[in-house]
Design an enzyme around this catalytic site. Structure first.
Site, PDB file in Angstrom:
ATOM      1  CG  ASP A   1      -1.781   1.179   1.355  1.00 30.65           C
ATOM      2  OD1 ASP A   1      -2.035   1.825   0.308  1.00 30.65           O
ATOM      3  OD2 ASP A   1      -2.228   1.490   2.478  1.00 30.65           O
TER       4      ASP A   1
ATOM      5  CG  ASN B   1      -3.302   5.296  -1.039  1.00 34.08           C
ATOM      6  OD1 ASN B   1      -3.282   4.169  -0.523  1.00 34.08           O
ATOM      7  ND2 ASN B   1      -4.256   5.695  -1.846  1.00 34.08           N
TER       8      ASN B   1
ATOM      9  CG  ASP C   1      -6.150   2.824   0.331  1.00 31.74           C
ATOM     10  OD1 ASP C   1      -5.160   2.048   0.444  1.00 31.74           O
ATOM     11  OD2 ASP C   1      -6.769   2.971  -0.728  1.00 31.74           O
TER      12      ASP C   1
ATOM     13  CG  ASP D   1      -1.367   1.579  -3.757  1.00 32.45           C
ATOM     14  OD1 ASP D   1      -0.145   1.545  -3.997  1.00 32.45           O
ATOM     15  OD2 ASP D   1      -1.851   2.036  -2.699  1.00 32.45           O
TER      16      ASP D   1
ATOM     17  CG  ASP E   1      -5.752 -12.457 -13.922  1.00 31.03           C
ATOM     18  OD1 ASP E   1      -6.496 -13.134 -14.658  1.00 31.03           O
ATOM     19  OD2 ASP E   1      -5.354 -12.848 -12.807  1.00 31.03           O
TER      20      ASP E   1
ATOM     21  CG  ASP F   1     -10.311 -15.947 -13.966  1.00 36.68           C
ATOM     22  OD1 ASP F   1      -9.582 -16.298 -13.028  1.00 36.68           O
ATOM     23  OD2 ASP F   1     -11.559 -15.890 -13.874  1.00 36.68           O
TER      24      ASP F   1
ATOM     25  CD  GLU G   1      -7.906 -20.353 -12.910  1.00 38.80           C
ATOM     26  OE1 GLU G   1      -7.863 -20.618 -11.701  1.00 38.80           O
ATOM     27  OE2 GLU G   1      -8.733 -19.561 -13.393  1.00 38.80           O
TER      28      GLU G   1
ATOM     29  CG  HIS H   1      -5.182 -15.378  -6.678  1.00 38.23           C
ATOM     30  ND1 HIS H   1      -4.633 -15.941  -7.817  1.00 38.23           N
ATOM     31  CD2 HIS H   1      -6.487 -15.197  -6.946  1.00 38.23           C
ATOM     32  CE1 HIS H   1      -5.567 -16.073  -8.724  1.00 38.23           C
ATOM     33  NE2 HIS H   1      -6.703 -15.637  -8.229  1.00 38.23           N
ATOM     34  CG  ASP H   2      -7.742 -18.831  -6.775  1.00 34.96           C
ATOM     35  OD1 ASP H   2      -8.194 -17.796  -6.245  1.00 34.96           O
ATOM     36  OD2 ASP H   2      -7.808 -19.053  -8.004  1.00 34.96           O
TER      37      ASP H   2
END
Ligand code: TEU
Ligand code: CA
Length: 558
Positions: free
Chosen positions: A24, A26, A28, A32, A101, A202, A244, A318-319
């Site tokens: 990150d 900034n 939040d 990003d 992606d 994907d 994928e 990420h899965d």
């Protein structure tokens, strides 16, 4: 494989970034694009050639960006289109390409196409999606969505159901409509003009679904559509493309990754990843990893695609749960087992993918249910509790398999929130960040990071990593995973103790005097493999060539 025919992505190593959890910039609490730019030096040091960026396009974030509402804009959460262009440019200066992606099976329900499509049956966009009338007041059939519930959702305006293979907010696109395909190709060309290095596609094997016949992946028109897309887009550039494909087997993978370039560079296949679940059940229904099954899967894919296709190599994304917690040992032998698993994979033929944090040996988490953010995990919890499962059993499945295991923030240093954000992170940081983090590893001898760096370097130096034919050794051994790679110049031996007890190994006798390229222990014990020990030996061949032509041993090449 001759040097001359080699594609750049055959000797490349790809690093996957899950943008919301990487860095990150900034405060939040959400990673990003600017944050990624800040970390390019780190990635260059690791030695990777490309970044696969999980989706950053405009999205209501129902499925963390895999629900896109504008393919040609960046979500403000991640930055601006200008930031994206800058990232492509800056990464280029570090010799890193950006792989986007592409989520082409479905859009968000907030995509303008869908807003139009659901407004009425006569709307010109109606046929961009998959609609069916009700049958005796019910959905057309009982197909289920991947994230729970029926795959059919009723829309009062059209008095029809639309089809969704994932969340109800991810309506499936209708690939049988040529207008949809043309719109997609135009969009891909637009990204190619921006200078991206490639695409990850994907659930691409699900685009040619035939819901009336219950067909989700590998529909009859699948390869026709992929070839058309490839011809109209990818083939006009020098890209890496990876589809994928949960439904891939070695046979259709030869089509997907045909060396003539008619489809993709390669696919992600998931046979190894599906091994530790009960047959015919869901990933949550846990089963111990069958070691012989793991050997069998890699053996089949390594020999099956040799000379007639191309493998992707990955443990994580990420899965998936963190590999060191899954099939290694994230306690006493965390460092050793993380390195062993890396050795096992990076010695094979194919393009390796490293998922952020894997190069640090990051581990799974055990959060209370309120702290999970993933839609799949949350739905699963509700569904199973509702169905009468014990809470403890459901949590055990979630600890082992939740996608959030991979999605906790990247651990950069031991400051508050692991240096990921100055604010409140969107998902909790793994509490072990004070011990496991990049600052303690990059540039530090003996670290998991430096080990990955070394493996990547070796792939660039020795052509046998890219070219060598694969031969499984010690197939029946219950502890050791061993194989040889061989090309005209040399033989590479990879030997890994997959478990936590020391075992003896006769094979070492003929190799111990050879050049040890890399290993995860100091020194060696003669004829022994210590817990999770891994070694790679290189033997220069005297005579050349080796005689055997690719495919001459009957390995099925078409
Ligand atoms: O994943 C495809 C997919 O089938 C996964 O949902 C998988 O079944 C599940 O994660 C394992 O439990 C892709 C993306 O990688 C995933 O993040 C998206 O949620 C999904 O497609 C929908 O776009
Ligand atoms: Ca941010």
């Amino acid at each position: 494989m001759e040097q001359g025919n080699r594609k750049w992505w055959q000797s490349a190593v790809v690093y996957q970034i899950y943008p919301r959890s990487f860095q990150d910039s900034n405060g939040d609490g959400i990673g990003d694009l600017k944050g990624i730019q800040m970390r390019l030096n780190y990635l260059e040091r690791l030695g990777i050639d490309a970044i696969w960026l999980s989706p950053v396009c405009k999205s209501p974030q129902d499925d963390n960006g895999y629900d896109i509402s504008d393919y040609q804009d960046v979500d403000p959460m991640f930055g601006s289109m200008r930031d994206m262009e800058e990232l492509i440019e800056e990464a280029g200066k570090h010799n890193i390409r950006i792989i986007m992606d592409l989520v082409l099976n479905h859009t968000s329900d907030e995509h303008p196409w869908f807003l139009e499509a659901k407004s009425g049956r006569d709307n010109p966009y109606h046929d961009y999606y998959v609609w069916r009338d009700k049958k005796d007041g019910m959905p057309p059939n009982d197909m289920r969505a991947a994230f729970g519930g029926s795959a059919w959702e009723w829309v009062p305006e059209t008095e029809q159901y639309y089809f969704h293979q994932f969340s109800v907010r991810q309506p499936d696109l209708n690939w049988d409509n040529p207008k949809v395909r043309q719109e997609i190709y135009k969009m891909i060309a637009w990204w190619m003009d921006k200078g991206v290095g490639g695409f990850r596609l994907d659930v691409i094997d699900q685009i040619a679904k035939v819901p009336d016949e219950g067909i989700t992946n590998n529909g009859p028109m699948l390869h026709t559509y992929i070839r058309e897309m490839s011809r109209e887009t990818f083939q006009k550039g020098d890209l890496i493309t990876v589809g994928e494909a949960w439904g891939a087997d070695t046979e259709n993978a030869k089509l997907f990754s045909n060396p003539d370039g008619s489809e993709f560079s390669m696919v992600f296949q998931f046979e190894h990843v599906l091994l530790d679940q009960q047959k015919g059940k869901e990933k949550w229904d846990l089963a111990p990893l069958p070691f012989d099954g793991l050997k069998d899967v890699f053996d089949r894919w390594q020999t099956g695609l040799y000379g007639c296709g191309w493998n992707s190599l990955f443990w994580n994304n990420h899965d998936l749960p963190r590999i060191v917690s899954r099939w290694g040992n994230d306690g006493e032998y965390r460092v050793e087992s993380a390195k062993m698993l890396a050795t096992l994979l990076h010695g094979m033929q194919g393009t390796p993918y490293i998922y952020q944090g894997e190069e640090l040996g990051m581990t799974n988490v055990t959060f209370p249910i309120e702290d999970y953010r993933d839609i799949e995990t949350r739905n699963l919890y509700q569904e199973r509790i509702h169905a009468g499962y014990e809470k403890a059993a459901v949590m055990e499945s979630i600890y082992a398999k939740s996608r959030d295991n991979a999605r906790t923030p990247m651990q950069w240093d031991d400051s508050e929130n692991a240096g990921f954000t100055q604010g409140t992170p969107w998902i909790r940081v793994n509490p072990n960040y004070r011990d496991i983090h990049a600052a303690a590893q990059a540039g530090v001898a003996g670290s998991v990071f430096e080990y990955y760096r070394e493996l990547i370097k070796l792939r660039k130096i020795h052509s046998v990593f890219v070219e060598g034919r694969f031969q499984m050794l010690l197939k029946e051994d219950e502890n050791l995973f061993a194989y040889m790679r061989e090309n005209e110049e040399c033989q590479l031996l990879v030997i890994c103790n997959f478990f936590g007890k020391q075992v003896s190994c006769q094979l070492l006798e003929e190799w111990e005097e050879e050049l040890l390229l890399i290993g995860n222990y100091e020194g060696s014990v003669k004829g022994q493999m210590r817990p999770y020990e891994a070694r790679m030996y290189l033997r220069q061949k005297q005579e050349e060539p080796c005689g055997a032509e690719p495919g001459s041993d009957g390995v099925g090449c078409i």
